[in-house]
Design a protein around this motif. Structure first.
Motif, PDB file in Angstrom:
ATOM      1  N   ASP A 132      -3.509  -2.226  -5.808  1.00 59.49           N
ATOM      2  CA  ASP A 132      -2.982  -2.470  -4.600  1.00 59.49           C
ATOM      3  C   ASP A 132      -3.556  -3.832  -4.162  1.00 59.49           C
TER       4      ASP A 132
ATOM      5  N   SER B 135      -7.170  -0.401   2.724  1.00 58.91           N
ATOM      6  CA  SER B 135      -6.253   0.571   3.206  1.00 58.91           C
ATOM      7  C   SER B 135      -6.046   1.769   2.190  1.00 58.91           C
TER       8      SER B 135
ATOM      9  N   ASP C 272      -7.776  -5.332  -2.018  1.00 64.84           N
ATOM     10  CA  ASP C 272      -7.741  -5.637  -0.506  1.00 64.84           C
ATOM     11  C   ASP C 272      -8.921  -5.233   0.124  1.00 64.84           C
TER      12      ASP C 272
ATOM     13  N   THR D  29       0.927  -1.246   0.049  1.00 62.67           N
ATOM     14  CA  THR D  29       0.035  -0.042   0.221  1.00 62.67           C
ATOM     15  C   THR D  29       1.031   1.120   0.031  1.00 62.67           C
TER      16      THR D  29
HETATM   17 MG    MG Z   1      -1.858  -3.011   2.095  1.00 61.08          MG
END
Ligand code: MG
Ligand code: ATP
Length: 205
Positions: free
Chosen positions: A81, A43, A39, A16
């Motif tokens: 990500d 995040s 994800d 991230t």
């Molecule tokens: Mg991450």
């Protein structure tokens, strides 16, 4: 449009951190960028929510639930990500879509061991796409014993290290403010930004 998947099966490797800073770099270079958060922890989206509207804009959305991943339209760069533990069908799904894969690795015996199968899979899946995979050595200075250990580990895979990003509190601080090291003022984080040059050259080549 160009795209990069930031992935490593090991949690906390720096995915991230790389993805958000890359998005920030492209945004500050005047490019339209979309941050695709794959994800479930989201995040990257949380980071985006902190991001001030006066900064260079980074678009993005949660794309982890798509059965067949497709790249966002109308952007110059898509930065994906990945979650920890990405493998199998989902991994192949993303590999099919992207131009490049950027893998953060922390040079510890635990992190390197956890990445071994992943690197083998990736090399297999990306054969015929030379220059498609790059490693970002995370939290390490070149010319240290840790860097040498990582280099010797990576010799087996024939995958280049495209950057050494040292351990720096700046990454933690900017993330908490929805920022990147590439956001203004320009005079800040010079040493950190310099360490990204080789990575950016590889990505843009
Ligand atoms: Mg991450
Ligand atoms: N070069 C660095 N210097 C200092 N801290 C760093 C650096 N890179 C990452 N970190 C910090 O390490 C922690 C983990 O990084 P990050 O969240 O980017 O990893 P991740 O691979 O996305 O983790 P996850 O697998 O949970 O998604 C964060 O607190 C981040 O700020």
């Amino acid at each position: 449009m160009r795209s990069v998947l930031v992935a490593n099966p090991k949690g906390g490797a720096g995915k991230t951190t790389l993805a958000t800073n890359l998005a920030g770099y492209f945004a500050n270079a005047g490019q339209r960028v979309s941050l695709c958060d794959l994800d479930r922890q989201q995040s990257a989206l949380r980071w985006m929510a902190f991001r001030d509207a006066t900064l260079a804009p980074v678009g993005g959305y949660y794309a982890g639930a798509q059965m067949l991943f497709s790249l966002p339209q109308d952007v110059d760069w898509a930065v994906l990500d990945a979650p920890a533990g990405l493998q199998g069908y989902q991994l192949n799904n993303y590999l099919r879509a992207v131009d490049r894969v950027l893998i953060p690795i922390v040079p510890s015996v635990f992190d390197m061991a956890a990445s071994e199968d992943f690197l083998n899979t990736l090399r297999q899946e990306m054969r015929g796409r030379p220059g498609g995979i790059g490693i970002a050595a995370m939290r390490v200075d070149p010319r240290t014993r840790a860097a040498a250990m990582l280099e010797s580990f990576l010799k087996h895979f024939d995958i280049p290290i495209v950057a050494y990003l040292r351990n720096a509190q700046s990454y933690v601080n900017v993330a908490a403010a929805g920022k990147t090291i590439f956001d203004p003022p320009r005079s800040r984080y010079q040493r950190e930004k310099e360490s990204w040059n080789s990575l950016l050259r590889w990505l843009e080549s």
